[in-house]
Design a protein around this motif. Structure first.
Motif, PDB file in Angstrom:
ATOM      1  N   VAL A 186      10.736   2.925  -4.107  1.00 46.96           N
ATOM      2  CA  VAL A 186       9.796   2.057  -3.381  1.00 46.96           C
ATOM      3  C   VAL A 186      10.285   0.615  -3.420  1.00 46.96           C
ATOM      4  O   VAL A 186      10.249  -0.102  -2.404  1.00 46.96           O
ATOM      5  CB  VAL A 186       8.376   2.169  -3.981  1.00 46.96           C
ATOM      6  N   GLU A 228       0.853  -1.189   0.000  1.00 47.86           N
ATOM      7  CA  GLU A 228       0.000   0.000   0.000  1.00 47.86           C
ATOM      8  C   GLU A 228       0.889   1.238   0.000  1.00 47.86           C
ATOM      9  O   GLU A 228       1.894   1.292   0.713  1.00 47.86           O
ATOM     10  CB  GLU A 228      -0.917   0.009   1.227  1.00 47.86           C
ATOM     11  N   LEU A 229       0.531   2.205  -0.832  1.00 47.69           N
ATOM     12  CA  LEU A 229       1.246   3.476  -0.897  1.00 47.69           C
ATOM     13  C   LEU A 229       0.274   4.591  -0.504  1.00 47.69           C
ATOM     14  O   LEU A 229      -0.773   4.757  -1.133  1.00 47.69           O
ATOM     15  CB  LEU A 229       1.777   3.723  -2.309  1.00 47.69           C
ATOM     16  N   VAL A 246       4.954   3.751   2.883  1.00 46.38           N
ATOM     17  CA  VAL A 246       4.976   2.453   2.209  1.00 46.38           C
ATOM     18  C   VAL A 246       4.598   1.387   3.241  1.00 46.38           C
ATOM     19  O   VAL A 246       5.312   1.178   4.223  1.00 46.38           O
ATOM     20  CB  VAL A 246       6.377   2.156   1.626  1.00 46.38           C
ATOM     21  N   LEU A 294      -0.341   7.283  -8.589  1.00 47.22           N
ATOM     22  CA  LEU A 294      -0.073   6.449  -7.415  1.00 47.22           C
ATOM     23  C   LEU A 294      -0.848   5.140  -7.498  1.00 47.22           C
ATOM     24  O   LEU A 294      -0.340   4.068  -7.141  1.00 47.22           O
ATOM     25  CB  LEU A 294      -0.439   7.226  -6.148  1.00 47.22           C
ATOM     26  N   LEU A 354       5.780   9.774   1.492  1.00 48.11           N
ATOM     27  CA  LEU A 354       4.979   8.635   1.042  1.00 48.11           C
ATOM     28  C   LEU A 354       5.141   7.500   2.045  1.00 48.11           C
ATOM     29  O   LEU A 354       6.262   7.068   2.330  1.00 48.11           O
ATOM     30  CB  LEU A 354       5.443   8.184  -0.347  1.00 48.11           C
ATOM     31  N   ARG A 371       0.918   1.493  -7.603  1.00 49.62           N
ATOM     32  CA  ARG A 371       0.544   0.506  -6.573  1.00 49.62           C
ATOM     33  C   ARG A 371       0.081  -0.798  -7.225  1.00 49.62           C
ATOM     34  O   ARG A 371       0.499  -1.893  -6.831  1.00 49.62           O
ATOM     35  CB  ARG A 371      -0.557   1.090  -5.690  1.00 49.62           C
TER      36      ARG A 371
END
Length: 342
Positions: free
Chosen positions: A214, A137-138, A148, A173, A146, A177
């Protein structure tokens, strides 16, 4: 036939010694067990077992006690493992199903196993290094941060805050994701990095760098060795086993404090191939650790999707009820595996 009979005699000696904590003599065996032979034959069998190193005479009494080698022979020839009763299985299910998160599951499993065995329970947390990604999940936190959120297939939830130049709009986003989740779901660490890099390469320039950052956070989180830890429960049970403090109990307590040693031992045992129903037993000096030389360790792995991600075990005196301990360790591990799978 004599070998089978001597194994029956050894089994009777082990069972009586576990129950009474007293050396076992031939007369007691004759009275308590229907071995189908004369007392003289039992004495001859005991002499042969002693000569072979399976039993020993602790002092000048006529009684004998099993040696580590005798316990090993007994365990290796267990025809059946005493199953848990229906009420015991139901109690395990209800107790573990009531857990609210992974920490609670591990703590409950330890308390339950310690209660079932009357020994020390040790539960390893699921290793992040052996976990796969269930969901990512972002979450935008302001314009330049952000969050994470990493959820593994073993139920662990890890959160990392990422500082960025500018958080993308919600549509970008959402795309990022979705693509990261699709590419990485269920993959273990060795395959995860390349899968996430492939996602980054397929994105537009504006989001590519963020995707790589990420991905780095995810891989680094799953690779953290510091997450390896154990929960020990029921240490006070050792005081009830009859161990003398100076000669046996204190070394065991000191050994239990060496979590790195325990982690290595449990992991090695849980991943060792080819044993009864996945349960491993090391007896006395088989642990290869002086502080545990008067204990036995019964352990197995638990996990998800058929993979071992952690270990659970019971540590007690070599004079333990092996069938009951094996059954308890196996049962709690199975419920842990089922909970992680769900």
């Amino acid at each position: 036939m004599s070998e089978e009979r001597r194994l029956d005699v050894l089994r009777a000696i082990v069972e009586d010694y576990v129950r009474t904590r007293e050396p076992v003599g031939s007369r007691v065996l004759t009275e308590r067990h229907n071995l189908g032979v004369s007392p003289a034959t039992i004495r001859n069998d005991m002499a042969a077992l002693e000569e072979a190193g399976y039993i020993a005479q602790p002092h000048t009494s006529a009684g004998r006690i099993p040696t580590d080698t005798g316990y090993r022979l007994f365990v290796d020839h267990l025809a059946t493992v005493k199953p848990l009763s229906q009420p015991e299985r139901h109690a395990i299910e209800q107790f573990l199903d009531g857990a609210v998160d992974l920490d609670d599951v591990v703590a409950r499993a330890g308390r339950l196993l310690a209660e079932l065995t009357g020994q020390v329970a040790v539960v390893q947390y699921p290793s992040l290094r052996r976990s796969g990604l269930r969901h990512l999940e972002l979450v935008a936190v302001g314009q330049t941060r952000l969050l994470v959120v990493i959820i593994t297939d073993t139920g662990r939830v890890e959160q990392r805050m990422l500082e960025v130049a500018s958080v993308p709009d919600e549509s970008d986003l959402t795309v990022l994701r979705a693509r990261l989740n699709a590419a990485a779901a269920g993959k273990r660490l060795p395959l995860l990095g390349s899968a996430l890099e492939d996602v980054a390469q397929g994105l537009e320039d504006g989001v590519q760098e963020l995707a790589r950052r990420v991905a780095d956070v995810i891989v680094q989180t799953l690779a953290e060795e510091s997450e390896e830890r154990l929960v020990l429960t029921g240490t006070a049970n050792l005081a009830r086993t009859g161990m003398r403090f100076e000669h046996a109990l204190r070394p065991v307590l000191e050994a239990l404090e060496e979590q790195v040693v325990l982690l290595g031992l449990l992991t090695e045992m849980a991943e060792d191939a080819g044993d009864r129903s996945g349960v491993r037993v090391r007896i006395g000096h088989e642990t290869q650790y002086d502080g545990l030389s008067e204990t036995s360790v019964v352990t197995t792995g638990y996990g998800s999707e058929g993979e071992v991600v952690a270990a659970i075990g019971s540590i007690g005196p070599t004079r333990m009820d092996y069938p009951a301990t094996i059954a308890s360790v196996r049962a709690v591990a199975r419920y842990l595996t089922r909970i992680l799978a769900n």
